[in-house]
Write a protein that holds these residues in place. Structure first.
Motif, PDB file in Angstrom:
ATOM      1  N   MET A  37       0.807  -1.207   0.000  1.00  0.00           N
ATOM      2  CA  MET A  37       0.000   0.000   0.000  1.00  0.00           C
ATOM      3  C   MET A  37       0.848   1.268   0.000  1.00  0.00           C
ATOM      4  SD  MET A  37      -3.100  -0.763  -0.128  1.00  0.00           S
ATOM      5  CE  MET A  37      -4.469  -1.655   0.473  1.00  0.00           C
ATOM      6  N   LEU A  42       0.637   3.317  -3.117  1.00  0.00           N
ATOM      7  CA  LEU A  42      -0.586   4.098  -3.242  1.00  0.00           C
ATOM      8  C   LEU A  42      -0.457   5.435  -2.513  1.00  0.00           C
ATOM      9  CD1 LEU A  42      -3.277   3.563  -4.625  1.00  0.00           C
ATOM     10  CD2 LEU A  42      -4.149   2.734  -2.453  1.00  0.00           C
ATOM     11  N   SER A  43       0.114   5.405  -1.331  1.00  0.00           N
ATOM     12  CA  SER A  43       0.301   6.665  -0.597  1.00  0.00           C
ATOM     13  C   SER A  43       1.328   7.545  -1.303  1.00  0.00           C
ATOM     14  CB  SER A  43       0.701   6.401   0.851  1.00  0.00           C
ATOM     15  OG  SER A  43       1.956   5.781   0.916  1.00  0.00           O
ATOM     16  N   ASN A  71      -0.441   9.335  -4.099  1.00  0.00           N
ATOM     17  CA  ASN A  71      -1.234  10.439  -3.545  1.00  0.00           C
ATOM     18  C   ASN A  71      -0.345  11.606  -3.113  1.00  0.00           C
ATOM     19  OD1 ASN A  71      -3.934   9.559  -3.853  1.00  0.00           O
ATOM     20  ND2 ASN A  71      -3.585   8.050  -2.244  1.00  0.00           N
ATOM     21  N   SER A 100      -7.560  11.424  -6.181  1.00  0.00           N
ATOM     22  CA  SER A 100      -6.812  10.664  -5.181  1.00  0.00           C
ATOM     23  C   SER A 100      -6.944   9.194  -5.548  1.00  0.00           C
ATOM     24  CB  SER A 100      -7.339  10.933  -3.772  1.00  0.00           C
ATOM     25  OG  SER A 100      -8.671  10.511  -3.658  1.00  0.00           O
ATOM     26  N   LYS A 109      -7.238   5.277  -4.562  1.00  0.00           N
ATOM     27  CA  LYS A 109      -7.703   4.364  -3.525  1.00  0.00           C
ATOM     28  C   LYS A 109      -7.869   2.990  -4.150  1.00  0.00           C
ATOM     29  CE  LYS A 109     -10.378   7.698  -0.829  1.00  0.00           C
ATOM     30  NZ  LYS A 109     -10.244   8.967  -1.428  1.00  0.00           N
ATOM     31  N   ALA A 113     -10.174  -0.311  -4.559  1.00  0.00           N
ATOM     32  CA  ALA A 113     -11.531  -0.825  -4.381  1.00  0.00           C
ATOM     33  C   ALA A 113     -11.482  -2.336  -4.588  1.00  0.00           C
ATOM     34  CB  ALA A 113     -12.483  -0.186  -5.382  1.00  0.00           C
TER      35      ALA A 113
END
Length: 176
Positions: free
Chosen positions: A1, A4-5, A8, A117, A119, A121
């Motif tokens: 993850m 992903l940050s 962003n 942004s 995220k 799913a």
């Protein structure tokens, strides 16, 4: 993850620098990848090229500034990286459908491209009804073509291959 940050964080860098020069190298550094891969990854995930996303966000912010009515149009154009009023006018009109001058009028409808942004799913968590059916034997027919070229060349050659098949009516010959 963590990736992903980092994506962003890169988008946050874009947002903080819409009125300044945005370094693609800095974006890649934030995302911990090469500039080439960041641009490709962003375009693939966001479904919009990086340069287009930045352009849309700048023109959205320019529209907000125009409606606030405090700055001259030329100052807003320069603020968001446009060297001439003509280039700004053309870009603004392409996005919003009206000129920057018309955007200052009360009650004018403009487009806004919001800050994106990333995220994750998760899909596939719901039930799916199915049944197994036994069928009679049938033929499966295919056409084989080998390509040993780059992806870009394949994007040009594969459609030509399909056109050739349709012209030869090979697809009709085996249709149900």
């Amino acid at each position: 993850m963590e990736w992903l940050s980092r994506l962003n964080e890169a988008v946050d860098y874009i947002e903080e620098n819409l009125d300044k020069e945005i370094s693609y190298d800095k974006l890649a550094q934030i995302a911990c990848c090469s500039t080439f891969h960041f641009i490709r990854m962003f375009s693939y995930i966001a479904d919009v090229p990086l340069s287009e996303y930045i352009r849309r966000r700048r023109l959205t912010m320019a529209a907000f500034d125009l409606q606030a009515g405090r700055e001259k149009i030329i100052d807003i154009a320069l603020k968001y990286g446009y060297c001439s009023p003509t280039a700004f006018n053309r870009a603004f009109h392409n996005i919003h459908g009206i000129s920057p001058t018309a955007a200052r009028k009360q009650g004018v409808s403009l487009k806004a491209y919001p800050h994106i942004s990333f995220k994750i799913a998760i899909k596939g968590d719901s039930e799916m009804n199915y049944k197994i059916v036994t069928k009679e034997a049938f033929k499966i027919v295919g056409v084989k073509e080998h390509y040993s070229m780059s992806v870009d060349e394949c994007f040009a050659e594969v459609p030509l291959f399909w056109q050739k098949l349709y012209k030869a009516e090979l697809c009709k010959q085996y249709s149900i």
